[in-house]
Design a protein around this motif. Sequence first.
Motif, PDB file in Angstrom:
ATOM      1  N   ILE A 170      96.300  -2.007 116.222  1.00 48.30           N
ATOM      2  CA  ILE A 170      95.030  -2.663 115.838  1.00 48.30           C
ATOM      3  C   ILE A 170      95.171  -4.177 115.954  1.00 48.30           C
ATOM      4  CG2 ILE A 170      93.479  -3.111 113.871  1.00 48.30           C
ATOM      5  CD1 ILE A 170      94.071  -0.163 113.005  1.00 48.30           C
ATOM      6  N   LEU A 171      96.316  -4.726 115.491  1.00 46.39           N
ATOM      7  CA  LEU A 171      96.549  -6.172 115.589  1.00 46.39           C
ATOM      8  C   LEU A 171      96.581  -6.603 117.056  1.00 46.39           C
ATOM      9  CD1 LEU A 171      97.217  -8.891 114.242  1.00 46.39           C
ATOM     10  CD2 LEU A 171      99.628  -8.248 114.359  1.00 46.39           C
ATOM     11  N   LYS A 172      97.269  -5.841 117.901  1.00 49.02           N
ATOM     12  CA  LYS A 172      97.351  -6.185 119.328  1.00 49.02           C
ATOM     13  C   LYS A 172      95.960  -6.182 119.959  1.00 49.02           C
ATOM     14  CE  LYS A 172      99.719  -5.518 123.624  1.00 49.02           C
ATOM     15  NZ  LYS A 172      98.923  -6.588 124.169  1.00 49.02           N
ATOM     16  N   GLN A 173      95.164  -5.154 119.608  1.00 52.98           N
ATOM     17  CA  GLN A 173      93.805  -5.074 120.145  1.00 52.98           C
ATOM     18  C   GLN A 173      92.983  -6.299 119.696  1.00 52.98           C
ATOM     19  OE1 GLN A 173      91.784  -1.581 118.790  1.00 52.98           O
ATOM     20  NE2 GLN A 173      89.989  -1.901 120.069  1.00 52.98           N
ATOM     21  N   PHE A 174      93.129  -6.688 118.436  1.00 49.67           N
ATOM     22  CA  PHE A 174      92.414  -7.851 117.914  1.00 49.67           C
ATOM     23  C   PHE A 174      92.883  -9.122 118.625  1.00 49.67           C
ATOM     24  CE2 PHE A 174      91.524 -11.223 114.816  1.00 49.67           C
ATOM     25  CZ  PHE A 174      90.192 -10.955 114.517  1.00 49.67           C
ATOM     26  N   GLN A 175      94.210  -9.247 118.832  1.00 46.91           N
ATOM     27  CA  GLN A 175      94.756 -10.407 119.533  1.00 46.91           C
ATOM     28  C   GLN A 175      94.208 -10.492 120.957  1.00 46.91           C
ATOM     29  OE1 GLN A 175      98.928  -9.469 118.978  1.00 46.91           O
ATOM     30  NE2 GLN A 175      99.205 -11.228 117.615  1.00 46.91           N
ATOM     31  N   ASP A 176      94.135  -9.325 121.640  1.00 48.67           N
ATOM     32  CA  ASP A 176      93.625  -9.302 123.008  1.00 48.67           C
ATOM     33  C   ASP A 176      92.158  -9.724 123.055  1.00 48.67           C
ATOM     34  OD1 ASP A 176      96.110  -8.466 123.803  1.00 48.67           O
ATOM     35  OD2 ASP A 176      95.538  -6.356 124.092  1.00 48.67           O
ATOM     36  N   GLN A 177      91.395  -9.369 122.013  1.00 47.28           N
ATOM     37  CA  GLN A 177      89.970  -9.719 121.973  1.00 47.28           C
ATOM     38  C   GLN A 177      89.748 -11.185 121.585  1.00 47.28           C
ATOM     39  OE1 GLN A 177      88.499  -6.852 119.162  1.00 47.28           O
ATOM     40  NE2 GLN A 177      88.403  -5.196 120.652  1.00 47.28           N
ATOM     41  N   HIS A 178      90.749 -11.803 120.957  1.00 47.15           N
ATOM     42  CA  HIS A 178      90.618 -13.183 120.481  1.00 47.15           C
ATOM     43  C   HIS A 178      91.804 -14.028 120.941  1.00 47.15           C
ATOM     44  CE1 HIS A 178      87.227 -12.086 117.917  1.00 47.15           C
ATOM     45  NE2 HIS A 178      87.909 -10.988 117.631  1.00 47.15           N
ATOM     46  N   PRO A 179      91.893 -14.295 122.254  1.00 43.38           N
ATOM     47  CA  PRO A 179      93.042 -15.054 122.766  1.00 43.38           C
ATOM     48  C   PRO A 179      93.071 -16.502 122.258  1.00 43.38           C
ATOM     49  CG  PRO A 179      91.442 -14.651 124.507  1.00 43.38           C
ATOM     50  CD  PRO A 179      90.985 -13.898 123.305  1.00 43.38           C
TER      51      PRO A 179
END
Length: 189
Positions: A170-179
């Motif tokens: 979930i954190l990785k997905q959030f990071q990918d969405q908010h570079p």
Amino acid sequence: MAEPTPDEQKKLDAEAKAREDAEQAALPYKWTQSIKDLDVTISIDGKYKGRDLDVKLTRTHLRVAIKGQDPIIDGDLPHPIRVDDSTWTLETVPAGKEISVHLDKVNQLEWWAHVVTTAPKIDTSKIQPENSNLGDLDGETRGMVEKMMFDQRQKEMGKPTSDEQKKLDILKQFQDQHPEMDFSNAKMG
């Protein structure tokens, strides 16, 4: 106190096991358990019939006696049982008769340290469960056991458990969405 060496620990474990075996052998009954249930066997004189017995099973108490005598077992159970699925029988065996008591555990994911709370305890951490087939379990229990086994293997390899992996994904997905955001000091809790 210093940690015992492996040899000293083996000796301490053997002494504890011998003491536990002696305590259990002194009981007026024998008992075995699986993760789901517990069976008690009591040898009695062959002259007794079912009507001579006083056996009471409740959710939290077990009493087994021959009428007019002190009870063989009379005490509180360490954990509740399913009374409707628990039974007792009187069987003829070569040495006389045996009272067999079958207790169906409510919590089928725990080992009991003793049959009744007044009896000496066994070390449940040393129980070697019988190999059971995952196919014997219902779907929900099987899923839970498989998840526990997976998580245990992951921990042993120093890898994240399934729940920790889910958080990381979930954190990785959030990071990918908010570079544009800096996650260099992010801590997982």
